[in-house]
Design an enzyme around this catalytic site. Structure first.
Site, PDB file in Angstrom:
ATOM      1  N   LEU A 157     -33.773  22.771  35.275  1.00 20.20           N
ATOM      2  CA  LEU A 157     -33.681  21.534  34.485  1.00 20.20           C
ATOM      3  C   LEU A 157     -32.263  21.295  33.996  1.00 20.20           C
ATOM      4  O   LEU A 157     -31.800  20.151  33.921  1.00 20.20           O
ATOM      5  CB  LEU A 157     -34.616  21.609  33.264  1.00 20.20           C
ATOM      6  CG  LEU A 157     -36.100  21.897  33.494  1.00 20.20           C
ATOM      7  CD1 LEU A 157     -36.896  21.672  32.204  1.00 20.20           C
ATOM      8  CD2 LEU A 157     -36.665  21.040  34.593  1.00 20.20           C
ATOM      9  N   ARG A 199     -26.681  35.133  23.594  1.00 19.85           N
ATOM     10  CA  ARG A 199     -27.146  36.111  22.593  1.00 19.85           C
ATOM     11  C   ARG A 199     -25.996  36.689  21.782  1.00 19.85           C
ATOM     12  O   ARG A 199     -26.224  37.283  20.727  1.00 19.85           O
ATOM     13  CB  ARG A 199     -27.870  37.272  23.302  1.00 19.85           C
ATOM     14  CG  ARG A 199     -29.139  36.862  23.950  1.00 19.85           C
ATOM     15  CD  ARG A 199     -29.710  37.983  24.793  1.00 19.85           C
ATOM     16  NE  ARG A 199     -29.049  38.090  26.088  1.00 19.85           N
ATOM     17  CZ  ARG A 199     -29.510  38.801  27.117  1.00 19.85           C
ATOM     18  NH1 ARG A 199     -30.615  39.495  26.977  1.00 19.85           N
ATOM     19  NH2 ARG A 199     -28.883  38.826  28.263  1.00 19.85           N
ATOM     20  N   SER A 210     -42.161  45.646  24.360  1.00 19.77           N
ATOM     21  CA  SER A 210     -41.352  46.591  23.580  1.00 19.77           C
ATOM     22  C   SER A 210     -40.549  45.775  22.562  1.00 19.77           C
ATOM     23  O   SER A 210     -40.388  44.561  22.719  1.00 19.77           O
ATOM     24  CB  SER A 210     -40.394  47.339  24.505  1.00 19.77           C
ATOM     25  OG  SER A 210     -39.443  46.432  25.030  1.00 19.77           O
ATOM     26  N   TYR A 247     -45.981  24.374  24.173  1.00 22.32           N
ATOM     27  CA  TYR A 247     -46.676  25.363  23.337  1.00 22.32           C
ATOM     28  C   TYR A 247     -45.842  25.799  22.123  1.00 22.32           C
ATOM     29  O   TYR A 247     -46.259  26.654  21.354  1.00 22.32           O
ATOM     30  CB  TYR A 247     -47.151  26.565  24.175  1.00 22.32           C
ATOM     31  CG  TYR A 247     -46.053  27.335  24.877  1.00 22.32           C
ATOM     32  CD1 TYR A 247     -45.162  28.139  24.170  1.00 22.32           C
ATOM     33  CD2 TYR A 247     -45.914  27.261  26.252  1.00 22.32           C
ATOM     34  CE1 TYR A 247     -44.161  28.844  24.802  1.00 22.32           C
ATOM     35  CE2 TYR A 247     -44.916  27.968  26.899  1.00 22.32           C
ATOM     36  CZ  TYR A 247     -44.041  28.758  26.167  1.00 22.32           C
ATOM     37  OH  TYR A 247     -43.042  29.455  26.799  1.00 22.32           O
TER      38      TYR A 247
END
Ligand SMILES: CCCCCCCCCC/C=C/CC(=O)SCCNC(=O)CCNC(=O)[C@H](O)C(C)(C)COP(=O)(O)OP(=O)(O)OC[C@H]1O[C@@H](n2cnc3c(N)ncnc32)[C@H](O)[C@@H]1OP(=O)(O)O
Ligand code: NAP
Length: 335
Positions: free
Chosen positions: A71, A119, A157, A199
């Site tokens: 996208l 990140r 995890s 969602y």
């Protein structure tokens, strides 16, 4: 394999159509050219051409995370066709460089590739430094980069949780804060857009870190729409429904077994397309949408409401069954 076959049988018992052997478990995933759209999808043709006038983004700079694939690539392609100079940022420089070269050749407007792991705030700062150096401060910023995979939550995890929430929520925050502060400092405005999912609103099992992080992104963008309008910044969100991209489908429907289920619950009868998202994204980032801020726009062929309505499965009731049910209901007197 045996347990996957049991799952397949259980889906069939619950009314999900059985998949043909060709598209079954363990078989190669379907090719993008295979079209399983339902017949009524012909009423809803997907338009690929830009809806905005040529030159809408002339003289503007767009910064798009994850702009090398899927996208993101589609949005960059349309922004570039409409005159923007684009900067695309993600981890894989070779992929970015190839996309940048291809789009630049197509549109004649320069696309720059900068490496960035969202990140890491230092990596974001370095990428934004490079973007500003080559193109200047952007007027359009699209937080599109994401990471996701389906997994039962009991298998996650701490690092799996951290990986997804770092890319989606912290990554979007680092990009938004870095660019936002520079824009405030320079006294310049911008249109920010985040790509979430349907969602993000409902939550969803099996993609819990993604659902939690995308909901956080929506809260962040609604909050900043309220706080930073005074600096000339707008913040909007698109929630796409399913659109076939390698990145998403390989991690969310790796065997291809859920596509029929998805198509049956999408009222429009087909998956979305990349240019449909690009058209909405370019609109929301353009001056035609100057009054849109804090908006969360769902583009999903009706899938969300179709999954939500308690009685929507009555679509399966035949005319004869309705005649019978109506007679029974009309016969009932009192409570
Ligand atoms: C009914 C079904 C319907 C199907 C619907 C189909 C489509 C609908 C679309 C809806 C919404 C989509 C939203 C999206 O976000 S799609 C975008 C997806 N794109 C990507 O994810 C691209 C980028 N992804 C990646 O790079 C990787 O997938 C990554 C894992 C997210 C990150 O890569 P990285 O190299 O940094 O990470 P590692 O491989 O080191 O892993 C980090 C930890 O995560 C654990 N892990 C990884 N995979 C799994 C797995 N499948 N299950 C459980 N855990 C996993 C890994 O072991 C590491 O943890 P550890 O260190 O503790 O071992
Ligand atoms: N396709 C769908 O059905 C669908 C539905 C709902 C929402 N979405 C959303 O749409 C957006 C695009 O998804 P897509 O389907 O186009 O999948 P995609 O091609 O996998 O796009 C994800 C992009 O994010 C980049 N990325 C991942 N981790 C990163 C990191 N740590 N730092 C910087 N960039 C990173 C990837 O590039 P690198 O690997 O080079 O880093 C990749 O270009 C995502 O926000 C996704 O959640 C997609």
């Amino acid at each position: 394999m045996a347990s996957l076959l049991l799952l397949r049988a259980s889906l069939a018992r619950r009314g999900a159509p059985l998949l043909s052997r060709q598209q079954g478990l363990g078989e190669p995933r379907r090719r993008a050219s295979d079209d399983k759209s339902r017949p009524h999808a012909s009423h809803f043709p997907a338009q690929a051409a830009p809806m905005l006038p040529p030159g809408t983004f002339a003289g503007k700079v767009a910064f798009v995370t994850g702009g090398g694939t899927g996208l993101g690539r589609g949005m960059v392609s349309m922004l570039s066709a409409l005159g923007a100079q684009c900067v695309i940022a993600s981890r894989k420089l070779d992929v970015l460089q190839q996309t940048a070269a291809e789009i630049t050749a197509e549109t004649g407007n320069k696309v720059h590739a900068v490496q960035c792991d969202v990140r890491d705030p230092a990596s974001v700062k370095a990428a934004v430094d490079s973007a500003v150096e080559v193109a200047g401060l952007p007027q359009v910023i699209i937080n599109n980069a994401a990471g996701n995979f389906v997994s039962p939550s009991e298998r996650l995890s701490p690092n799996a949780w951290r990986t997804i929430t770092d890319i989606v929520l912290n990554g979007s925050a680092f990009v938004t804060l870095d660019l936002g502060k520079r824009l405030i400092q320079a006294g310049k405005g911008a249109a920010f857009l985040a790509i979430t999912t349907i969602y993000a609103e409902s939550g969803s099992g099996f993609v819990v870190p993604s659902a939690a992080a995308k909901a956080g992104v929506e809260a962040m963008y609604k909050s900043l729409a309220a706080e930073w309008g005074r600096y000339g910044m707008r913040f909007n969100v698109i929630q796409p429904g399913p659109i076939r991209t390698k990145g998403a489908f390989s991690r969310l429907d790796p065997s291809g077994m859920f596509e029929e289920v998805m198509l049956d619950r999408i009222p429009v009868g087909r998956l979305g397309t990349v240019p449909e998202i690009a058209n909405l994204a370019t609109f929301l980032c353009s001056d035609y949408a100057s009054w849109a801020s804090g908006a969360v726009v769902r583009l999903d062929g009706g899938e969300y409401v179709s999954m939500a309505g308690e009685f929507n499965s009555l679509k399966q009731v035949s005319k004869e069954q309705w005649d019978m049910m109506e007679t029974m209901i009309r016969k009932t007197k009192g409570s």
